[in-house]
Scaffold this motif. Structure first.
Motif, PDB file in Angstrom:
ATOM      1  N   HIS A 163       0.816  -1.212   0.000  1.00 33.65           N
ATOM      2  CA  HIS A 163       0.000   0.000   0.000  1.00 33.65           C
ATOM      3  C   HIS A 163       0.857   1.272   0.000  1.00 33.65           C
ATOM      4  N   LEU A 164       2.141   1.167   0.317  1.00 34.20           N
ATOM      5  CA  LEU A 164       2.977   2.360   0.435  1.00 34.20           C
ATOM      6  C   LEU A 164       3.092   3.126  -0.874  1.00 34.20           C
ATOM      7  N   THR A 177       1.301   7.304   9.130  1.00 32.18           N
ATOM      8  CA  THR A 177       1.038   6.240  10.089  1.00 32.18           C
ATOM      9  C   THR A 177      -0.040   5.334   9.519  1.00 32.18           C
ATOM     10  N   LEU A 178       0.231   4.041   9.475  1.00 31.09           N
ATOM     11  CA  LEU A 178      -0.737   3.035   9.050  1.00 31.09           C
ATOM     12  C   LEU A 178      -0.881   1.999  10.154  1.00 31.09           C
ATOM     13  N   HIS A 179      -2.062   1.382  10.229  1.00 31.10           N
ATOM     14  CA  HIS A 179      -2.332   0.376  11.254  1.00 31.10           C
ATOM     15  C   HIS A 179      -2.221  -1.021  10.664  1.00 31.10           C
ATOM     16  N   ALA A 254      12.092   4.374  -5.249  1.00 25.68           N
ATOM     17  CA  ALA A 254      11.474   5.626  -4.823  1.00 25.68           C
ATOM     18  C   ALA A 254      10.037   5.765  -5.304  1.00 25.68           C
ATOM     19  N   ARG A 255       9.709   5.182  -6.458  1.00 24.28           N
ATOM     20  CA  ARG A 255       8.349   5.325  -6.986  1.00 24.28           C
ATOM     21  C   ARG A 255       7.444   4.173  -6.579  1.00 24.28           C
ATOM     22  N   THR A 256       7.867   2.942  -6.825  1.00 21.04           N
ATOM     23  CA  THR A 256       6.988   1.797  -6.585  1.00 21.04           C
ATOM     24  C   THR A 256       7.037   1.286  -5.165  1.00 21.04           C
ATOM     25  N   LYS A 257       8.087   1.667  -4.408  1.00 23.06           N
ATOM     26  CA  LYS A 257       8.327   1.190  -3.046  1.00 23.06           C
ATOM     27  C   LYS A 257       8.655  -0.300  -3.011  1.00 23.06           C
TER      28      LYS A 257
END
Length: 281
Positions: A163-164, A177-179, A254-257
Motif C-alpha cells: 500500500h505504500l 502512520t498506518l495500522h 522511490a516510486r513503486t516502493k
C-alpha cells in the motif's frame, strides 16, 4: 537442530514485500513501470543461504501478493514460509491474509469495521491446505477510530508494504502512520522517508527463461529511498522484521516502493543480516 540452524530458520519470517504492479518486459522497464516478480538473496549469515520470491497479480478487481522463502544451512532446508495477501485493487485495502509454515498457520479475514484472526496447527500433513488444519484460537478485533468516530483502515503487514506506493512518501522527512493487524490487535506503524540515493545494482531479468538455473545479471540504475518502519508498540508488534534491534535500513524503489535491500540485527542472530535484490520482472 543446532542453535545456529534455528537462527537461520528465523530468516524465513523475513518476508518483506513492497508495492508495484503493471506488466514489464525486461529489468529496465520493470524499474520504470513497476514489477510482477522480485527475488532477493539472504546474505551475511555464515554457512547459511536463502531466497525470497515475491509476486503480484491482478485478478478481476483483486490484487494477490504472494511470497515464498526458503532458508538453508549447509545446503539443507531448515525453514520455509509462504504468505498470501488478497487486496481490493481499487482501494488497496485487505480482504484476507494467510501465512503458512510447516508448524503453524494464520488466517486473517478483514471486514468493514473489524478483522478476525485464526491460528491453526497441522492435523497431519503440514503441506495440506489450511482448511484441513486444526483451529487453535479465533479472535476478533475492532478497528481503531479517528476523532470523528470513523473506523481507521487496518492492513496485514505485507499488504501494508504494498500500500505504500499509494502514499505521499516522496521526499526526505515525509511520514505517515498506518495500522497493521496482529494476532493481539491492531498496531500503528510510523513510516518515515529518511534518505534518498541513486545507485546501480546487478539484477537478473526474471522474465527470461532459466539457463542452467542461473540468470545473467546486468547493472541497472535505481532511484531509491531509505524508509524507517517503526511500530508504536514494539512489544505488541508480532509481524514484520524479526523485531530487529537498533537502526534498520530498508531501501526501496522511490516510486513503486519495491523492496531492494534490508539490513539489520535480528534478535538471536549474531551479526548483520541483509536481503538484497538479485532479480526483477
Amino acid at each position: 537442530m543446532t542453535n545456529t540452524m534455528r537462527d537461520i530458520g528465523l530468516l524465513a519470517a523475513m518476508l518483506l514485500i513492497a508495492a508495484g504492479g503493471g506488466s514489464c518486459t525486461d529489468a529496465d522497464s520493470a524499474a520504470r513501470r513497476g514489477w510482477r516478480h522480485l527475488r532477493l538473496d539472504i546474505r551475511s549469515v555464515p554457512l547459511g543461504s536463502g531466497k525470497l520470491d515475491m509476486r503480484v497479480a491482478q485478478r478481476r478487481g483483486t490484487t494477490l501478493l504472494e511470497t515464498d522463502v526458503v532458508a538453508r544451512f549447509m545446503g539443507a532446508k531448515v525453514a520455509e514460509k509462504t504468505t498470501t495477501s488478497e487486496l481490493d485493487s481499487r482501494t488497496g485495502l485487505p480482504r484476507s491474509f494467510e501465512s503458512w509454515s510447516p508448524k503453524r498457520g494464520r488466517r486473517y479475514v478483514f471486514e468493514d469495521e473489524r478483522y478476525i484472526v485464526t491460528k491453526l496447527k497441522p492435523a497431519g500433513d503440514p503441506h495440506a491446505p489450511l482448511d484441513e488444519w486444526n483451529v487453535t484460537t479465533t479472535r476478533e478485533f475492532e478497528y481503531p477510530r479517528n476523532d470523528e468516530g470513523d473506523a481507521i483502515p487496518v492492513h496485514d503487514f505485507y499488504g501494508m508494504l504494498l500500500h505504500l506506493a499509494r502514499q505521499p512518501l516522496d521526499h526526505v522527512g515525509d511520514a505517515i502512520t498506518l495500522h497493521v493487524a496482529t494476532s493481539r490487535g491492531p498496531t500503528p506503524y510510523r513510516i518515515v522517508v529518511a534518505e534518498t540515493r541513486t545507485i546501480e545494482r546487478p539484477v537478473a531479468d526474471l522474465a527470461q527463461p532459466d539457463e542452467k538455473k542461473k540468470k545473467k545479471k546486468r547493472r541497472r540504475e535505481f532511484r531509491e529511498q531509505r524508509l524507517r518502519i517503526i511500530p508504536a508498540d514494539p512489544e505488541n508488534a508480532d509481524e514484520g522484521f524479526l523485531k530487529m534491534e537498533g537502526e534498520v535500513e530498508l531501501w526501496v524503489d522511490a516510486r513503486t516502493k519495491a523492496i531492494h535491500e534490508l539490513s539489520g540485527n535480528p534478535r538471536k542472530i549474531p551479526g548483520r543480516v541483509e536481503l538484497v535484490l538479485i532479480g526483477i520482472q
